[in-house]
Design a protein around this motif. Structure first.
Motif, PDB file in Angstrom:
ATOM      1  N   LEU A  96      -4.984 -39.733  71.895  1.00 18.27           N
ATOM      2  CA  LEU A  96      -5.248 -38.384  71.395  1.00 18.27           C
ATOM      3  C   LEU A  96      -6.733 -38.046  71.535  1.00 18.27           C
ATOM      4  O   LEU A  96      -7.100 -36.915  71.875  1.00 18.27           O
ATOM      5  N   GLU A  97      -7.583 -39.039  71.268  1.00 21.70           N
ATOM      6  CA  GLU A  97      -9.020 -38.827  71.384  1.00 21.70           C
ATOM      7  C   GLU A  97      -9.413 -38.464  72.818  1.00 21.70           C
ATOM      8  O   GLU A  97     -10.224 -37.550  73.043  1.00 21.70           O
ATOM      9  N   ASP A  98      -8.826 -39.162  73.791  1.00 24.88           N
ATOM     10  CA  ASP A  98      -9.156 -38.877  75.189  1.00 24.88           C
ATOM     11  C   ASP A  98      -8.606 -37.523  75.637  1.00 24.88           C
ATOM     12  O   ASP A  98      -9.206 -36.857  76.493  1.00 24.88           O
ATOM     13  N   ARG A  99      -7.490 -37.110  75.085  1.00 25.34           N
ATOM     14  CA  ARG A  99      -6.959 -35.780  75.414  1.00 25.34           C
ATOM     15  C   ARG A  99      -7.921 -34.691  74.956  1.00 25.34           C
ATOM     16  O   ARG A  99      -8.200 -33.731  75.688  1.00 25.34           O
ATOM     17  N   VAL A 100      -8.439 -34.849  73.745  1.00 27.22           N
ATOM     18  CA  VAL A 100      -9.391 -33.875  73.216  1.00 27.22           C
ATOM     19  C   VAL A 100     -10.693 -33.920  74.004  1.00 27.22           C
ATOM     20  O   VAL A 100     -11.244 -32.876  74.390  1.00 27.22           O
ATOM     21  N   ASP A 101     -11.211 -35.131  74.253  1.00 24.62           N
ATOM     22  CA  ASP A 101     -12.453 -35.266  75.022  1.00 24.62           C
ATOM     23  C   ASP A 101     -12.310 -34.625  76.401  1.00 24.62           C
ATOM     24  O   ASP A 101     -13.240 -33.980  76.903  1.00 24.62           O
ATOM     25  N   PHE A 102     -11.159 -34.819  77.006  1.00 27.03           N
ATOM     26  CA  PHE A 102     -10.918 -34.254  78.333  1.00 27.03           C
ATOM     27  C   PHE A 102     -11.004 -32.732  78.308  1.00 27.03           C
ATOM     28  O   PHE A 102     -11.656 -32.105  79.155  1.00 27.03           O
ATOM     29  N   ALA A 103     -10.370 -32.106  77.311  1.00 28.65           N
ATOM     30  CA  ALA A 103     -10.395 -30.646  77.204  1.00 28.65           C
ATOM     31  C   ALA A 103     -11.812 -30.136  76.959  1.00 28.65           C
ATOM     32  O   ALA A 103     -12.214 -29.093  77.499  1.00 28.65           O
ATOM     33  N   GLU A 104     -12.580 -30.866  76.161  1.00 26.24           N
ATOM     34  CA  GLU A 104     -13.943 -30.443  75.858  1.00 26.24           C
ATOM     35  C   GLU A 104     -14.842 -30.564  77.084  1.00 26.24           C
ATOM     36  O   GLU A 104     -15.621 -29.663  77.391  1.00 26.24           O
ATOM     37  N   LEU A 171      -2.611 -32.039  63.048  1.00 29.18           N
ATOM     38  CA  LEU A 171      -2.298 -32.583  64.361  1.00 29.18           C
ATOM     39  C   LEU A 171      -3.623 -32.758  65.093  1.00 29.18           C
ATOM     40  O   LEU A 171      -4.374 -31.788  65.255  1.00 29.18           O
ATOM     41  N   TYR A 172      -3.915 -33.971  65.519  1.00 28.48           N
ATOM     42  CA  TYR A 172      -5.247 -34.319  66.006  1.00 28.48           C
ATOM     43  C   TYR A 172      -5.716 -33.390  67.127  1.00 28.48           C
ATOM     44  O   TYR A 172      -6.855 -32.916  67.120  1.00 28.48           O
ATOM     45  N   VAL A 173      -4.847 -33.130  68.101  1.00 26.00           N
ATOM     46  CA  VAL A 173      -5.295 -32.348  69.257  1.00 26.00           C
ATOM     47  C   VAL A 173      -5.546 -30.889  68.903  1.00 26.00           C
ATOM     48  O   VAL A 173      -6.270 -30.187  69.617  1.00 26.00           O
ATOM     49  N   LEU A 174      -4.971 -30.403  67.812  1.00 26.88           N
ATOM     50  CA  LEU A 174      -5.224 -29.031  67.379  1.00 26.88           C
ATOM     51  C   LEU A 174      -6.463 -28.959  66.492  1.00 26.88           C
ATOM     52  O   LEU A 174      -7.255 -28.028  66.584  1.00 26.88           O
ATOM     53  N   LYS A 175      -6.622 -29.942  65.640  1.00 28.81           N
ATOM     54  CA  LYS A 175      -7.757 -29.943  64.713  1.00 28.81           C
ATOM     55  C   LYS A 175      -9.086 -30.138  65.433  1.00 28.81           C
ATOM     56  O   LYS A 175     -10.109 -29.578  65.030  1.00 28.81           O
ATOM     57  N   ASN A 176      -9.091 -30.909  66.517  1.00 26.58           N
ATOM     58  CA  ASN A 176     -10.349 -31.340  67.112  1.00 26.58           C
ATOM     59  C   ASN A 176     -10.716 -30.665  68.419  1.00 26.58           C
ATOM     60  O   ASN A 176     -11.771 -30.962  68.986  1.00 26.58           O
ATOM     61  N   THR A 177      -9.887 -29.768  68.923  1.00 25.59           N
ATOM     62  CA  THR A 177     -10.258 -28.991  70.107  1.00 25.59           C
ATOM     63  C   THR A 177     -10.969 -27.720  69.666  1.00 25.59           C
ATOM     64  O   THR A 177     -10.606 -27.112  68.654  1.00 25.59           O
TER      65      THR A 177
END
Length: 305
Positions: A96-104, A171-177
């Motif tokens: 999940l962390e890498d998914r968010v990092d990727f979007a950022e 939800l991690y990907v929603l909270k952190n994007t």
């Protein structure tokens, strides 16, 4: 982000860039700004999501990937000013962390996470859309358009929108994007009828087309300047806050005007504080990132009346 993660992310984006282009590496100049959409097929690799249950069906991770790729293909074919990236293009586990990092790192303008649902009650049906909070009005508006499109163009009805209060958890990907982010659950694999539909090529095409058409409609409308409609909310409190408050000084020193809005809710006064007044969701998202960099990590976009 550590050095290894930076290298991983850079390589990953480069790989996906050529994956998206396919066999052609010709770059076509565009007159319009290019918007970046990161499509996130949920689960993958060691994380199957909802298991298939029988050899006649696919694991959720496979369905998510198939639908996600179909959505991305439609965007590339019919939206020339959209650049599509995927968080994964194969059966690979991505944290999940890498998914968010990727979007950022990709500086995405939109983040769409594709999932399917499950419930112990096999007769529950319908598509759901998840956002982090209702205060993120751009994500909420996009989620509603996507759900409406799915309900109109597929055999799957809408079960509505959920935020973190409804779910009782983040939800991690929603909270952190930091960009407008929506997680779509395309139907219930625990229901025998929706499982069969989502596993079919016809169902996957119809769901992908519905998500694409909903997104296309929303983006085209949002990309047209509508006047000064968007601001960044930085605070809501039941007590007035003076502009001399030290917390506001970074904003003021950067030339940002802070506006106070008095609202009556449940017979109580609420004071909301906003910054900026911009015409499009795209410029609003850029402004939000600048405001967050000044220490307001919870700042979000609001549409002004």
């Amino acid at each position: 982000m550590g050095t290894l993660k930076k290298i991983y992310t850079t390589v990953f984006i480069t790989f996906l860039f050529f994956t998206v282009l396919g066999s052609s590496t010709k770059v076509v100049a565009q007159s319009k700004k290019t918007y970046v959409v990161v499509i996130d097929p949920g689960h993958g690799g060691k994380d199957p999501g909802k298991p298939r249950g029988s050899s006649a069906y696919m694991h959720e991770k496979e369905l998510n990937l198939r639908i996600a790729k179909k959505v991305g293909l439609l965007m590339r074919q019919y939206m020339p000013n959209i650049q599509v990236y995927y968080t994964r293009t194969s059966d690979k586990y991505i944290s999940l962390e890498d998914r968010v990092d990727f979007a950022e790192v990709a500086q995405a303008d939109y983040f769409l996470s594709i999932h399917s649902n499950s419930n112990p009650n096999k007769w529950i049906v319908g598509a759901k859309a998840h956002v982090d909070t209702d205060q993120d009005q751009v994500s909420v508006a996009l989620a509603k358009v996507l759900l409406n499109s799915i309900e109109k163009k597929t055999l799957i009805q809408s079960r509505g929108l959920m935020n973190k209060q409804d779910r009782g958890y983040n939800l991690y990907v929603l909270k952190n994007t930091s960009m407008p982010s929506v997680l779509i659950e395309c139907g219930f694999l625990s229901n025998p009828y929706e499982r069969r539909y989502i596993n079919s090529e016809k169902g996957q095409k119809e769901i992908a087309n519905a998500i694409f058409q909903g997104f296309q409609s929303f983006h085209q409308q949002s990309d047209v300047p509508q006047g000064d409609n968007y601001s960044i909310q930085i605070l809501a409190t039941n007590k007035k806050v003076s502009n001399t408050n030290p917390h506001f000084q970074k904003l003021l020193s950067q030339g940002h005007l802070i506006k106070e809005h008095e609202i009556i809710r449940d017979n109580k006064k609420i004071y909301k504080y906003t910054v900026g007044n911009v015409p499009t969701t795209e410029t609003a998202q850029s402004l939000k990132l600048r405001i967050r960099s000044l220490g307001f990590s919870d700042a979000f976009v609001v549409k002004m009346p």
